[in-house]
Design an enzyme around this catalytic site. Structure first.
Site: not given
Ligand code: NAD
Length: 258
Positions: A131, A139, A142, A230, A248
């Site tokens: 992502h 940009c 360009c 998870n 985690i």
């Molecule tokens: P999501 O938010 O859909 O799911 C995160 C999962 O992790 C949830 O099921 C939650 O319960 C679990 N979780 C959170 N903290 C935890 C921990 N400490 N221990 C165990 N489990 C834990 O995340 P996703 O599937 O990655 O999708 C979200 C989208 O948003 C991604 O595509 C990403 O691009 C973006 N995003 C990125 C960030 C980042 O860069 N850190 C943060 C938020 C969202």
């Protein structure tokens, strides 16, 4: 602070550990849950950004962003205040870097845009940031990319929606917004690695965002073991050989500890 996640089951940790210990072509898929213990909230978890404020999604939707200077101004302010600038990798990121040092980690695919895998020392050539990265801007006119901090400095010094300095086009974070296509080469690499893996380890993702979530069924149908870590059940737990429920940053070091 006390963990809000269930106490992990020791037997599940042991089974995941044994599978990882015997695997030779491991592919890791990480999601926002990996970075919450670094202080970056996830989107869809119980305390997620969208769970608490569904409007936040608009700032990362390409049509809304391109069509409204007001949305762009809010998006730049949100970038400036993003917790990632203060975040350090946690033991979960370190565990994956440690796995890479064993020479058995074929690829890590992260849905995260925070850059913390690289901060934790994972080699860039072993990582697909599917992502994109919030550490750079692109940009839309360009296509040139540049460091995010340089653009944020312009916002701070009074340009609420700074245009590209080369062509005057609209700048955006170098991340994939809703409504934008993934980078085809990155997606092919991720799905190809899943096909060739002998073990797929999915960490901190609800596994609801496609096509990346397809890595799990692709790996499973090509004979790989699947381990899911998870804090709550995911959409693909029924495909896993082992599901480890727990925090985690506590569980992952134990699972990859060889
Ligand atoms: P999501 O938010 O859909 O799911 C995160 C999962 O992790 C949830 O099921 C939650 O319960 C679990 N979780 C959170 N903290 C935890 C921990 N400490 N221990 C165990 N489990 C834990 O995340 P996703 O599937 O990655 O999708 C979200 C989208 O948003 C991604 O595509 C990403 O691009 C973006 N995003 C990125 C960030 C980042 O860069 N850190 C943060 C938020 C969202």
């Amino acid at each position: 602070m006390a963990s809000t996640h269930p106490a992990a089951d020791a037997e599940a940790i042991q089974r995941a550990n044994a599978l990882i210990a015997s695997a030779r072509r491991i592919v890791v898929l990480t999601g926002a849950g990996l970075s919450t213990d670094s202080g970056i909230p996830d989107f869809r978890g119980p305390d997620g950004v969208w769970t608490r404020n569904p409007e936040a999604e608009r700032l990362s939707t390409i049509d809304t962003y391109l069509g409204s200077a007001d949305v762009r101004e809010r998006a730049w302010r949100a970038r400036m205040d993003h917790p990632a600038w203060q975040a350090d990798p946690n033991p979960g990121h370190d565990a994956i870097t440690g796995l890479s040092r064993t020479g058995r980690l074929a690829l890590t695919v992260t849905q995260n845009i925070d850059g913390l895998h690289l901060e934790a020392g994972l080699p860039a050539e072993e990582l697909v940031e599917i992502h994109g990265s919030m550490r750079r801007v692109r940009c839309v006119g360009c296509g040139i990319t540049s460091p995010m901090q340089a653009t944020l400095a312009r916002v701070r010094s009074g340009e609420p929606d700074p245009p590209c300095e080369l062509c005057g086009g609209i700048l955006k974070s170098a991340t994939i917004f809703f409504g934008e296509a993934l980078v085809a080469a990155d997606l092919n690499r991720a799905l190809g690695a899943a096909k060739d893996a002998d073990l797929l380890l999915a960490v901190g993702s609800t596994l609801q965002v496609y096509p990346v979530a397809d890595m799990v069924p692709i790996a499973a149908s090509n004979g790989a073991s699947v381990v899911i870590v998870n804090g709550e059940p995911t959409a693909m737990d029924d495909m896993a050989d082992v599901v480890v429920l727990g925090s985690i940053s506590e569980v992952l070091p134990a699972i990859v500890n060889l």
